[in-house]
Design a protein around this motif. Sequence first.
Motif, PDB file in Angstrom:
ATOM      1  N   GLN A 190      40.181  38.041  36.490  1.00 60.25           N
ATOM      2  CA  GLN A 190      41.255  37.677  35.575  1.00 60.25           C
ATOM      3  C   GLN A 190      41.788  38.911  34.851  1.00 60.25           C
ATOM      4  O   GLN A 190      41.056  39.867  34.604  1.00 60.25           O
TER       5      GLN A 190
ATOM      6  N   GLN B 237      44.264  39.925  31.475  1.00 57.71           N
ATOM      7  CA  GLN B 237      44.942  39.468  30.267  1.00 57.71           C
ATOM      8  C   GLN B 237      46.023  40.486  29.899  1.00 57.71           C
ATOM      9  O   GLN B 237      45.793  41.698  29.932  1.00 57.71           O
TER      10      GLN B 237
ATOM     11  N   GLY C  67      40.702  43.310  31.404  1.00 60.58           N
ATOM     12  CA  GLY C  67      40.078  42.488  32.435  1.00 60.58           C
ATOM     13  C   GLY C  67      40.004  43.230  33.759  1.00 60.58           C
ATOM     14  O   GLY C  67      39.757  44.429  33.787  1.00 60.58           O
ATOM     15  N   SER C  68      40.263  42.527  34.837  1.00 57.77           N
ATOM     16  CA  SER C  68      40.127  43.081  36.195  1.00 57.77           C
ATOM     17  C   SER C  68      41.373  43.873  36.593  1.00 57.77           C
ATOM     18  O   SER C  68      42.056  43.561  37.574  1.00 57.77           O
TER      19      SER C  68
END
Length: 120
Positions: A1, A3, A26-27
């Motif tokens: 995910q 953000q 995040g990722s």
Amino acid sequence: QVQLVESGGGLVQAGGSLRLSCAASGSIFSINAMGWYRQAPGKQRELVATIPSGGGITNYADSVKGRFTISRDNAKNTVYLQMNSLKPEDTAVYYCAAFQRRITTTPAYWGQGTQVTVSS
């Protein structure tokens, strides 16, 4: 995910400038490119500008070429949209977006949007 959090919107007079920021978390390794979209009342959401994750060629909508500049600071995981010579027709909610594939595809992630209002 991933953000995405935008900031920097507001009210400005025609001819003025604003800088939008989009902080990603995040990722982020999964992101191929970042972009800014906007949506004015009663209109479809349109792509304003894009920038690849590794830098390189940026793309702009014809309506903003020469006035808007997209950039990124990878150390801060932040993308910016510098908007100069603003016009009333630039009034819209501006959304940050992250692409996992080509920029011609639908973004995988969206920010919450930030309102930009340009008064005449």
